[in-house]
Design a protein around this motif. Structure first.
Motif, PDB file in Angstrom:
ATOM      1  N   TYR A 277       0.832  -1.205   0.000  1.00 54.02           N
ATOM      2  CA  TYR A 277       0.000   0.000   0.000  1.00 54.02           C
ATOM      3  C   TYR A 277       0.866   1.255   0.000  1.00 54.02           C
ATOM      4  CZ  TYR A 277      -4.016  -2.984   0.969  1.00 54.02           C
ATOM      5  OH  TYR A 277      -5.004  -3.927   0.879  1.00 54.02           O
ATOM      6  N   ALA A 278       1.994   1.228   0.695  1.00 59.45           N
ATOM      7  CA  ALA A 278       2.890   2.386   0.698  1.00 59.45           C
ATOM      8  C   ALA A 278       3.461   2.635  -0.708  1.00 59.45           C
ATOM      9  CB  ALA A 278       4.017   2.165   1.701  1.00 59.45           C
ATOM     10  N   ILE A 279       3.824   1.562  -1.402  1.00 66.10           N
ATOM     11  CA  ILE A 279       4.330   1.715  -2.773  1.00 66.10           C
ATOM     12  C   ILE A 279       3.233   2.254  -3.678  1.00 66.10           C
ATOM     13  CG2 ILE A 279       5.213   0.453  -4.763  1.00 66.10           C
ATOM     14  CD1 ILE A 279       6.638  -1.416  -2.820  1.00 66.10           C
ATOM     15  N   ALA A 280       2.000   1.785  -3.477  1.00 66.34           N
ATOM     16  CA  ALA A 280       0.880   2.286  -4.280  1.00 66.34           C
ATOM     17  C   ALA A 280       0.681   3.785  -4.061  1.00 66.34           C
ATOM     18  CB  ALA A 280      -0.390   1.521  -3.928  1.00 66.34           C
ATOM     19  N   ILE A 281       0.775   4.221  -2.812  1.00 63.99           N
ATOM     20  CA  ILE A 281       0.648   5.651  -2.523  1.00 63.99           C
ATOM     21  C   ILE A 281       1.749   6.436  -3.226  1.00 63.99           C
ATOM     22  CG2 ILE A 281       0.736   7.383  -0.689  1.00 63.99           C
ATOM     23  CD1 ILE A 281      -0.485   5.295   1.182  1.00 63.99           C
ATOM     24  N   GLY A 282       2.972   5.918  -3.156  1.00 69.10           N
ATOM     25  CA  GLY A 282       4.079   6.611  -3.806  1.00 69.10           C
ATOM     26  C   GLY A 282       3.891   6.724  -5.302  1.00 69.10           C
ATOM     27  N   ALA A 283       3.425   5.649  -5.939  1.00 65.87           N
ATOM     28  CA  ALA A 283       3.215   5.690  -7.387  1.00 65.87           C
ATOM     29  C   ALA A 283       2.110   6.682  -7.748  1.00 65.87           C
ATOM     30  CB  ALA A 283       2.861   4.296  -7.892  1.00 65.87           C
ATOM     31  N   ILE A 284       1.030   6.690  -6.983  1.00 65.96           N
ATOM     32  CA  ILE A 284      -0.084   7.603  -7.270  1.00 65.96           C
ATOM     33  C   ILE A 284       0.348   9.050  -7.099  1.00 65.96           C
ATOM     34  CG2 ILE A 284      -2.338   8.357  -6.425  1.00 65.96           C
ATOM     35  CD1 ILE A 284      -2.976   5.425  -5.850  1.00 65.96           C
ATOM     36  N   VAL A 285       1.029   9.348  -6.005  1.00 62.79           N
ATOM     37  CA  VAL A 285       1.468  10.727  -5.767  1.00 62.79           C
ATOM     38  C   VAL A 285       2.492  11.161  -6.812  1.00 62.79           C
ATOM     39  CG1 VAL A 285       2.623  12.246  -4.123  1.00 62.79           C
ATOM     40  CG2 VAL A 285       0.953  10.581  -3.309  1.00 62.79           C
ATOM     41  N   ALA A 286       3.401  10.259  -7.181  1.00 59.15           N
ATOM     42  CA  ALA A 286       4.395  10.599  -8.207  1.00 59.15           C
ATOM     43  C   ALA A 286       3.726  10.896  -9.538  1.00 59.15           C
ATOM     44  CB  ALA A 286       5.394   9.455  -8.347  1.00 59.15           C
ATOM     45  N   ALA A 287       2.710  10.128  -9.886  1.00 56.78           N
ATOM     46  CA  ALA A 287       2.020  10.360 -11.155  1.00 56.78           C
ATOM     47  C   ALA A 287       1.255  11.679 -11.149  1.00 56.78           C
ATOM     48  CB  ALA A 287       1.073   9.201 -11.447  1.00 56.78           C
ATOM     49  N   THR A 288       0.646  12.027 -10.021  1.00 61.04           N
ATOM     50  CA  THR A 288      -0.073  13.308  -9.959  1.00 61.04           C
ATOM     51  C   THR A 288       0.887  14.489 -10.093  1.00 61.04           C
ATOM     52  OG1 THR A 288       0.034  13.267  -7.534  1.00 61.04           O
ATOM     53  CG2 THR A 288      -1.945  12.376  -8.561  1.00 61.04           C
TER      54      THR A 288
END
Length: 718
Positions: A492-503
């Protein structure tokens, strides 16, 4: 559920009476709106809503060696001057002296003729958008039955003259008379100034005007839309009165008690053979991975055949068949406050078109509303299908699936940012058959007017992509706050990082504002749990910097640098609030009609709140704001109960609703269906957990322990 129990208890005679009265009201309203029925004096009318238009073209030429366009001897500098001269003559044609002369030649009153000159020169868009004073004048002139609209071509000295009138002969005559009046005005003005006749501007009409009826089928469209809207409104009011009467008499049935045994069947998605949840899963994948709003079927139809509107009818048909088949696997109708808010907004949107239909028919804008209403209906239908077809035990799996789709989208956007290649558009164009066309493809290295990269993923605009990912961010953060194994928490932490990086890769200020609204909402309800994740912020900062290098600094600089405080995206939005005052006050309550404020003809409004106020009025704005607010209100009680099953889902729904409310002030979010669909299906999943038939279940805390009140201890016997 009491509403559904009430509908089942309504007598058949009462229901037939409601339907008959509603049908009569719809027929009368349709007749009045199309002119078939006249109220003053009472009687039947012609019902002729047709409008005709004609077009002619005028070439501007100047005689003389090296200057004549007809003799093909014009030098480039002279040709450029003639193009500018044509633009000026277009303004002259719609000036009041020339319009008065045209009205006199036509034999009509001067106040029944109006003119509009459009700017086609290469000027900044902000300079061509009408301010409040000009817009007020345009609104007044748009009601005239005879209209002239002119625009010069940007590269050739040709003036296009469009005429509108009640009949085709009048429209053609108006276009021809406009050319003659302009030529006479130029000759008279040149003679008065002592200009030699052989140096005067020569106007050459390129053929006589040709015209025809331009809205022949709009009368049927207005009649059908008016009937359906009046029928739905009358049904709602009559059923509401019957329900109020039953409540006063104490006849309102109570909801049935939950049946004993397991609340739901055991064949939960994805471990099920039921087709409907699988089709919904496919539609969710379409929302996240395909540029469906830029993908059209190459066929002519009354509405735009976008990919979502081709798939959704199949899902709706299967949903109807499942309801008709009944049984344990049939969809269960769940009514909530969110359903009420959505249906209210849809009804108000239809009313905005119905109440102003004759004006929109005259301005030839009724077709814009007809194109926007199917999208709004698609939103509501998708919400109803998801809220009734998905079982409570399937909500967690659907949210996990949505998070996985969001992570794939985020990774694709990071690839687009790093390697300047949009895989979503290119793969969609290659995979789909040739009968589909994918529009809007552009160079992935393109930049906007501020020099920012255009990274948009499967969306149409970067802001839409930011909203999509923001809708998935609460799923990952709430899951991270819950107890679990270290492997799940790391995922879940990696998912958050990917989402924030994409935004942040979109280089939009909303990439910071929208996720912050999610975090603040979660902090309001779960301060302690969120504080425990504070050290993770530093790790995420490093991860985002690795995935999207330079994106954070570039985005933050738009807030901190002084030279970025007065950019066009800020100043234009500030000027919009004053410029739209005439549109708001001329249609204050229900607006001018949903989808009819065309940014090509009027202004670009980067705000759903402003656009809704203009198109649906103040009543429509209130109805629109009630949609996210109803999600928050419906979720609030469940969030505070800290139930292990419902509370996380309702917390996600509330955070999505707050983010959706924030982005509504930042851009026209409902015009971009990716964001609208995703928010509404997340809200629908939340309403599944609010099903009252499961309220008798024993409440638990977020660790699964029972929170049912313990019986009082019995006093020891003597």
């Amino acid at each position: 559920m009491r509403k559904m129990a009430f509908l089942q208890s309504v007598r058949r005679t009462h229901l037939i009476a409601v339907l008959l009265l509603s049908a009569v009201a719809g027929i009368v309203a349709a007749g009045v709106n199309t002119g078939r029925i006249q109220l003053s004096p009472p009687g039947l009318g012609p019902g002729d809503l047709s409008t005709s238009a004609a077009v002619t073209h005028v070439m501007v030429d100047v005689p003389g060696p090296g200057r004549s366009v007809v003799q093909k001897r014009a030098l480039p500098q002279h040709l450029y001057g003639l193009v500018k001269h044509t633009e000026l003559l277009g303004r002259v044609l719609v000036s009041q002296p020339v319009l008065d002369d045209i009205a006199h030649r036509m034999g009509i009153p001067a106040d029944r003729l109006s003119g509009l000159g459009r700017t086609t020169a290469d000027v900044p868009l902000a300079l061509s958008e009408p301010v409040s004073e000009r817009r007020a004048s345009d609104i007044r002139d748009s009601r005239a039955p005879y209209r002239l609209e002119v625009e010069g071509r940007p590269t050739t000295p040709v003036l296009d003259v469009y005429a509108q009138a009640p009949t085709t002969p009048e429209a053609e005559q108006l276009a021809n008379v406009a050319f003659a009046a302009l030529q006479q005005y130029v000759d008279t003005l040149g003679t008065a100034n002592g200009t030699a006749a052989d140096t005067l501007v020569r106007l050459r009409q390129l053929g006589v005007a040709r015209g025809g009826v331009v809205n022949g089928g709009d009368a049927m469209t207005i009649a059908a839309l008016t009937f359906l809207t009046a029928f739905a409104l009358c049904c709602t009011l009559l059923l509401g009165l019957l329900r109020r009467r039953a409540r006063r008499r104490g006849e309102l049935p109570l909801p049935a008690a939950p049946a004993p045994g397991p609340a739901e069947p055991t064949d939960m998605w994805p471990h099920t053979t039921r087709m409907l949840p699988w089709m919904l899963a496919g539609f969710i994948a379409l929302l996240w991975l395909l540029p469906f709003n830029s993908t059209t079927l190459n066929m002519s139809a009354p509405i735009e055949l976008r990919l979502d509107r081709l798939v959704l009818p199949f899902i709706l048909g299967l949903w109807v068949l499942a309801i008709a088949a009944g049984g344990r696997g049939a969809p269960r109708w769940r009514w909530s406050i969110v359903h009420t808010a959505l249906c209210t907004f849809l009804l108000v949107a239809c009313l905005s078109v119905v109440l102003d239909a004759r004006y929109l028919n005259h301005t030839l804008e009724i077709g814009l509303a007809v194109k926007k209403l199917p999208l709004l209906i698609s939103y509501v239908l998708m919400f109803i299908v998801v809220a009734s077809a998905v079982r409570r035990g399937e909500v967690r799996a659907f949210l996990t699936y949505s998070l996985a789709m969001a992570v794939i989208t985020a990774l694709g956007m990071i690839i687009e940012y790093r390697f300047k290649q949009n895989l979503f558009y290119s793969w969609t164009d290659k995979v789909l058959p040739s009968v589909f066309s994918v529009d809007g493809q552009l160079d992935a290295s393109a930049v906007d007017e501020l020099g920012r990269r255009i990274v948009r993923g499967p969306a149409e605009a970067p802001l839409e992509a930011v909203t999509m990912l923001t809708m998935a961010l609460p799923i990952a953060v709430v899951r991270l706050m819950q107890p679990g194994t270290w492997l799940k928490r790391l995922a879940y932490a990696i998912a958050i990082g990917a989402i924030v990086a994409a935004t942040f890769a979109t280089y939009r200020k909303s990439a910071l504002l929208a996720p912050v609204s999610v975090i603040l909402t979660l902090a309001y309800f779960r301060r302690r749990e969120l504080l425990r994740l504070a050290p993770l912020g530093l790790v995420l900062l490093v991860l985002v910097s690795v995935l999207s290098p330079g994106a954070i600094a570039s985005t933050l600089s738009q807030f901190t640098r002084s030279d970025r405080s007065d950019v066009s995206t800020v100043s234009d939005r500030a000027s919009d609030y004053d410029a739209v005052r005439p549109d708001v006050f001329s249609h204050f309550a229900f607006g001018r009609g949903i989808g009819t404020y065309n940014h090509v003809d009027y202004r670009i409004l980067d705000s759903e709140v402003l656009g809704t106020t203009i198109e649906i009025g103040v009543v429509g704005l209130i109805a629109y704001l009630l949609i996210p607010l109803s999600v928050i209100v419906a979720a609030r009680k469940s969030i505070r109960r800290r139930d292990a099953e419902r509370s996380p889902v309702t917390l996600m729904g509330a955070a999505c609703a707050v983010a959706f409310l924030v982005v509504s002030f930042l851009f026209d979010v409902m015009s971009f269906p990716h964001a609208g669909y995703i928010f509404l299906y997340v809200a629908a999943l939340m309403t599944v957990t609010l099903d009252r038939r499961g309220d008798a279940a024993e409440p638990t805390d977020e660790r699964g322990a029972s929170r049912a009140p313990r019986p009082p201890r019995r006093a020891p016997s003597a």
